[in-house]
Scaffold this motif. Structure first.
Motif, PDB file in Angstrom:
ATOM      1  N   SER A 731      -7.604   2.762  -0.895  1.00 45.11           N
ATOM      2  CA  SER A 731      -7.675   2.040   0.374  1.00 45.11           C
ATOM      3  C   SER A 731      -8.825   1.044   0.377  1.00 45.11           C
ATOM      4  O   SER A 731      -8.668  -0.117   0.795  1.00 45.11           O
ATOM      5  CB  SER A 731      -7.832   3.039   1.527  1.00 45.11           C
ATOM      6  OG  SER A 731      -8.010   2.372   2.751  1.00 45.11           O
ATOM      7  N   LEU A 732      -9.997   1.483  -0.105  1.00 39.08           N
ATOM      8  CA  LEU A 732     -11.136   0.573  -0.154  1.00 39.08           C
ATOM      9  C   LEU A 732     -10.923  -0.517  -1.195  1.00 39.08           C
ATOM     10  O   LEU A 732     -11.367  -1.664  -0.997  1.00 39.08           O
ATOM     11  CB  LEU A 732     -12.404   1.370  -0.479  1.00 39.08           C
ATOM     12  CG  LEU A 732     -13.714   0.583  -0.487  1.00 39.08           C
ATOM     13  CD1 LEU A 732     -13.952  -0.068   0.864  1.00 39.08           C
ATOM     14  CD2 LEU A 732     -14.875   1.483  -0.861  1.00 39.08           C
ATOM     15  N   ALA A 733     -10.247  -0.211  -2.295  1.00 42.05           N
ATOM     16  CA  ALA A 733      -9.978  -1.230  -3.311  1.00 42.05           C
ATOM     17  C   ALA A 733      -9.112  -2.346  -2.753  1.00 42.05           C
ATOM     18  O   ALA A 733      -9.351  -3.534  -3.018  1.00 42.05           O
ATOM     19  CB  ALA A 733      -9.315  -0.585  -4.529  1.00 42.05           C
ATOM     20  N   ASN A 734      -8.101  -2.004  -1.973  1.00 39.99           N
ATOM     21  CA  ASN A 734      -7.259  -3.036  -1.363  1.00 39.99           C
ATOM     22  C   ASN A 734      -8.044  -3.894  -0.382  1.00 39.99           C
ATOM     23  O   ASN A 734      -7.853  -5.123  -0.315  1.00 39.99           O
ATOM     24  CB  ASN A 734      -6.066  -2.381  -0.662  1.00 39.99           C
ATOM     25  CG  ASN A 734      -5.137  -1.676  -1.638  1.00 39.99           C
ATOM     26  OD1 ASN A 734      -5.020  -2.083  -2.797  1.00 39.99           O
ATOM     27  ND2 ASN A 734      -4.477  -0.613  -1.197  1.00 39.99           N
ATOM     28  N   ASP A 735      -8.949  -3.260   0.386  1.00 42.58           N
ATOM     29  CA  ASP A 735      -9.774  -4.032   1.317  1.00 42.58           C
ATOM     30  C   ASP A 735     -10.724  -4.967   0.575  1.00 42.58           C
ATOM     31  O   ASP A 735     -10.921  -6.127   0.984  1.00 42.58           O
ATOM     32  CB  ASP A 735     -10.573  -3.092   2.223  1.00 42.58           C
ATOM     33  CG  ASP A 735      -9.674  -2.260   3.124  1.00 42.58           C
ATOM     34  OD1 ASP A 735      -8.510  -2.670   3.336  1.00 42.58           O
ATOM     35  OD2 ASP A 735     -10.129  -1.204   3.606  1.00 42.58           O
ATOM     36  N   CYS A 736     -11.306  -4.492  -0.508  1.00 48.09           N
ATOM     37  CA  CYS A 736     -12.259  -5.323  -1.249  1.00 48.09           C
ATOM     38  C   CYS A 736     -11.562  -6.473  -1.967  1.00 48.09           C
ATOM     39  O   CYS A 736     -12.157  -7.553  -2.125  1.00 48.09           O
ATOM     40  CB  CYS A 736     -13.017  -4.460  -2.261  1.00 48.09           C
ATOM     41  SG  CYS A 736     -14.122  -3.259  -1.495  1.00 48.09           S
ATOM     42  N   LYS A 737     -10.332  -6.274  -2.395  1.00 47.29           N
ATOM     43  CA  LYS A 737      -9.602  -7.381  -3.011  1.00 47.29           C
ATOM     44  C   LYS A 737      -9.376  -8.505  -2.013  1.00 47.29           C
ATOM     45  O   LYS A 737      -9.480  -9.684  -2.349  1.00 47.29           O
ATOM     46  CB  LYS A 737      -8.266  -6.872  -3.558  1.00 47.29           C
ATOM     47  CG  LYS A 737      -8.390  -6.003  -4.795  1.00 47.29           C
ATOM     48  CD  LYS A 737      -7.031  -5.510  -5.266  1.00 47.29           C
ATOM     49  CE  LYS A 737      -7.175  -4.619  -6.487  1.00 47.29           C
ATOM     50  NZ  LYS A 737      -5.864  -4.085  -6.957  1.00 47.29           N
TER      51      LYS A 737
END
Length: 941
Positions: A731-737
């Motif tokens: 979830s955080l990886a998608n937000d950071c992308k």
């Protein structure tokens, strides 16, 4: 080159943190040696494979999840204690007390020997076949020795670390520690090596707390720009676990006041050294200021951990690592208290402790509980009380004993301050089970209001709690034989490693100096070293304990010394220690006056007899021999009496000191004396859990909103997310992308940042995206170079012509010195030799000939290289007789007329007075001249 490998704590519910950072040239860095409440050696199996190639180790926080396995690895993994370790002073101090508390409270922390007493079975995956016989746990003295070997570092001070004697040299690597918050001394590591700039930041907190200062992401106090050293790294390693709401203090106190108003007691499980300081400080301030509150006045507060006095003693000596408000508050209290003492000298006996000057972290309201007997008396007492106890998982420490008593009363409350998750339901910790009950809310919720008007929730339980209690018991005869076999095998491994590597360890400095030529070929050498420990372990013949069966390949060049009738060894194409004869000159060591004097050579006869008697007494405790239990018990009781008397003399300022120095001395845990071999048996217990449950996020971690705001400001080229469950990480990886994909100011294209979310064991290639080639400079070109020094760097500009040059291979050089005699029918071998003898092409940069220099002249604008700090410019201008002061944020005003500003991009802007205004001494020109003097002018030439 930068490769990242997560050994533990990546897309996992386990909080244990272990990571390997591999840099160019074979440099390997281990960051953290974490463990979880299972204390499973299988979590360290992959780490053990990298030990023989590690350069150094970094520790970030003084918690079990970051350094819980440090003492175990030092004691049971060969060569691990030879690797240099770096950490801050608070991490060293609190890490020592944390592990001492762990090994004295949790028998399972000593870990178990393999079922077959063979090193090959240490990583067995079947729990049913694993033994319950305990290894030899590290003693308090050994833990002190391990942590004393750690090199302490300070914040914001660059350091060139030293590498282990079996590692490749660290050329140009710089290590800098920054404050990470979360715990006292917690560290954000910045590693600069070549073109790689790596920021390792896990478990950090930006906000300021009661005791702990916030993370040092921004410049200065209240700054809005990210620190230049941490901005735009080539790789940022960050954890995906986020914290909760900001009003945690009010929520925690709301639950406590609600419970005390009903006449109940509160239990708060937490860690034994790091976060317990924040909780104890908060409760002390609340009880000190709430003298008019009847609920607080009638309740007592206890800090229950076996290392409580040591933790507070370290905290008193580490005030400079805390928030600035703590120092100012203590200085103000000391002045006020001294004034009170001077004006009330005659009534000092009546005032008691009120007139006594306070020392830092000398609590008046929070009572210290360090012994089991003292805790039992506290639990049996009447009246409401608040108990802050170790451990966070409620699997060991005093939180388990307190939970059995607190859970039986429906008026009591158990407050969870962090989420504890485990890999499987079978190994679920007690705190994890309680957290699951709190999340499910099956038996209803009690809603109440705090003093601030916020609504708090307390969960009704009414369930049966089933847990396992570990007990240490003695071994029977068969188990003792198996234990002795395992210990003999381990000793054989250590002795064989010492035999093969002892000379290199004794002359490590000489070996490192002579190994510079083979450092470029470190990758091949690394593969040979990496399996050294495993090869030795696998080659042991367990039937014969006096000899070690090693293959010729494992022995290497040492075969000349270890095997009979062997007089030749082919060193061609060999690297490292296999390239030379295994001989190390034993240097005679002494002081400036000659040889060292050995005092034991000059003992009197009675002194020698006393020394021999002491050695005989120690030899009685050798493995396999009997010892007198009465003598060991007496020594252990005397040692524990001495330990418990020392904290009482510290002056803790509470009523517990008189109870802790009484005759109720108990021999528990690892202690300072070596324990007899034992095993762990588990007893299943069931209690009717009636107390309420509450959760207040007191972990001190960054929240998701703050992380999403900070990552675009840091703007890393590579982002690696670790330290969270699979759902949290993705979830955080998608937000950071999405955050890093926005258009960068002043850039024509979108950001090329990459986001990685590795799993345990995955290797991520996060190298900086550059195209670099190795070229050879001719001597004619080197003579023409004009170097310029900028701080600690030398800069030069080069203009030349690139050409190819063929160099003979090593096979050609050997063939030129002697002829190869081939037998008949060896055409295939001859063809292979001809193929390998081809010339190697190497790019060479040569000076431009004078005839072609005029036609090939390159016209370029000169550029300025370097970084100018406004603080340095202010110092230079003041030394030149000018006035220079800071006005506003990032503006230096010189002579009240010239303003110098530094933009976020690093550009220097100089603003002078109007043209028609006459400036004395031409300040504008002199300011620009000082700026240019601090930079290097690079132009084509």
């Amino acid at each position: 080159m930068f490769q990242f490998t997560a050994l533990s704590g990546a897309q996992s519910t386990s909080r244990a943190s272990q990571s390997i950072l591999e840099l160019d040239g074979g440099v390997k860095i281990l960051v953290d040696i974490g463990w979880d409440e299972r204390f499973d050696t299988r979590q360290l199996a992959e780490l053990e494979k990298h030990v023989s190639t590690l350069s150094f180790i970094l520790l970030t926080h003084a918690t079990i999840s970051h350094l819980g396995a440090y003492a175990h690895c030092c004691k049971h993994i060969p060569l691990f204690s030879q690797v240099p370790v770096y950490a801050t002073a608070p991490v060293i101090a609190f890490g020592r007390t944390t592990l001492q508390d762990l090994y004295s409270s949790a028998p399972a922390a000593a870990t178990f020997i393999p079922a077959s007493a063979s090193p090959e079975d240490q990583t067995a995956t079947d729990d049913a076949t694993r033994s319950n016989i305990l290894r030899e746990a590290p003693t308090f003295e050994e833990i002190n020795t391990y942590f004393s070997a750690i090199t302490p570092l300070k914040y914001s001070q660059p350091h060139q670390p030293a590498a282990s004697y079996f590692s490749t040299p660290l050329e140009g690597l710089t290590l800098t520690a920054y404050n990470a918050g979360h715990t006292l001394g917690g560290t954000i590591w910045h590693i600069q090596h070549g073109m790689e700039s790596i920021v390792y930041a896990v478990d950090w907190h930006q906000g300021r707390e009661n005791v702990i200062a916030g993370a040092a992401w921004f410049e200065g106090i209240g700054g809005s720009d990210v620190s230049e050293a941490l901005r735009k790294p080539t790789a940022l390693v960050c954890n995906s676990i986020v914290g909760g709401k900001k009003a945690r203090d009010e929520a925690l106190l709301g639950h406590i006041r609600s419970c005390l108003s009903r006449g109940g007691s509160v239990l708060i499980p937490t860690d034994s050294s790091a976060r317990i300081l924040e909780l104890a400080w908060l409760l002390e301030k609340v009880w000190q200021e709430g003298s008019n509150d009847e609920n607080l006045k009638n309740a007592k507060v206890y800090m229950a951990t076996k290392s409580a006095h040591a933790t507070l003693r370290h905290a008193r000596s580490l005030l400079e690592w805390m928030d600035d408000s703590i120092v100012r508050e203590f200085e103000g209290e000391e002045e006020n208290t001294n004034t009170t003492v001077k004006s009330h000298k005659r009534s000092k006996s009546k005032q008691g402790n009120a007139a006594k000057p306070l020392r830092p972290f000398e609590f008046r309201h929070v009572k210290i509980v360090e012994t089991q007997n003292r805790l039992e008396r506290v639990l049996k007492g009447e009246g409401p009380r608040v108990i802050v106890a170790s451990d966070l998982s409620a699997e060991w420490g005093y939180s388990r004993a307190a939970l059995e008593h607190i859970a039986q009363n429906p008026d009591n409350v158990v407050i969870l301050t962090e989420r504890v998750s485990t890999e499987s339901t079978k190994d679920m910790a007690t705190a994890s089970t309680l957290g699951q009950w709190q999340t499910e809310r099956l038996n209803g919720v009690a809603l109440e209001k705090s003093l601030s008007g916020d609504q708090i929730e307390q969960i009704h339980t009414g369930k049966e709690l089933v847990y396992r209690e570990a007990k240490r018991v003695a071994l029977d005869e068969a188990e003792l034989s198996k234990y002795q076999q395992y210990m003999a095998t381990q000793k054989q491994i250590r002795d064989s490693l010492l035999t093969s590597d002892g000379r290199q360890l004794a002359d490590a400095e000489d070996a490192m100096a002579e190994d510079d030529e083979s450092s470029s070929e470190s990758e091949d050498e690394e593969d040979e070293q990496q399996g050294r420990v495993l090869n030795v372990s696998a080659a042991l013949t367990h039937g014969n304990r006096n000899k070690v069966a090693l293959s010729d390949e494992d022995l290497g060049v040492s075969i000349l010394l270890r095997k009979k009738d062997v007089f030749d060894f082919d060193v061609r194409n060999k690297k490292g220690r296999n390239a030379v004869f295994p001989y190390a000159h034993s240097r005679k060591r002494g002081d400036e006056f000659g040889d060292f004097i050995k005092p034991e050579d000059f003992l009197r006869e009675e002194e020698r007899e006393a020394q021999e008697a002491m050695l005989d007494e120690k030899n009685n405790s050798v493995l396999g021999q009997k010892r007198k239990w009465s003598e060991d018990k007496t020594k252990q009781v005397k040692s524990n009496k001495k330990q418990k008397a020392e904290p009482a003399a510290d002056g803790a300022g509470d009523d517990a000191s008189s109870d802790e120095s009484d005759s109720d001395v108990e021999a528990e845990g690892a202690g300072t004396e070596q324990q007899l071999p034992g095993k762990v048996i588990y007893e299943e217990k069931r209690i009717n859990f009636q107390a309420r449950l509450a959760f207040v996020d007191f972990a001190g971690l960054h929240d998701q909103r703050g992380l999403q705001m900070l990552i675009p400001l840091i703007n890393p080229k590579k982002l690696i997310l670790v330290g969270g469950s699979a759902s949290e990480t993705m979830s955080l990886a998608n937000d950071c992308k999405a955050l890093l994909g926005v258009r960068v100011d002043g850039a024509e294209n979108e950001s090329k940042a990459e986001v990685y979310a590795p799993q345990v064991g995955d290797m991520i290639d996060a190298s900086v995206d550059t195209n670099a080639w190795t070229v050879k400079l001719t001597r004619d070109l080197v003579k023409r170079l004009q170097w310029q020094n900028v701080r600690n760097m030398s800069i030069v500009t080069i203009s030349g012509q690139l050409r190819a040059e063929s160099t003979p291979t090593q096979a050609e050089e050997e063939a030129g010195s002697k002829k190869l005699k081939l037998e008949d029918g060896s055409k295939k071998v001859e063809q292979e030799i001809q193929t390998n003898n081809k010339h190697q092409i190497q790019p060479v940069l040569d000076a431009i000939p004078a005839s072609a220099a005029a036609s090939l002249r390159v016209v370029t604008q000169p550029i300025h290289v370097g970084d100018l700090r406004l603080a340095d410019l202010r110092r230079l201008m003041r030394e030149s007789g000018h006035s220079a002061v800071f006005r506003g944020e990032g503006t230096l005003l010189i002579d009240d007329m010239v303003a110098v500003r530094k933009l976020a991009s690093g550009r220097i802007v100089v603003e002078g007075p109007p043209v028609n205004l006459v400036v004395r001494n031409d300040s504008f020109t002199q300011v620009k001249q000082k700026i240019y003097d601090g930079l290097a002018v690079v132009a084509a030439g």
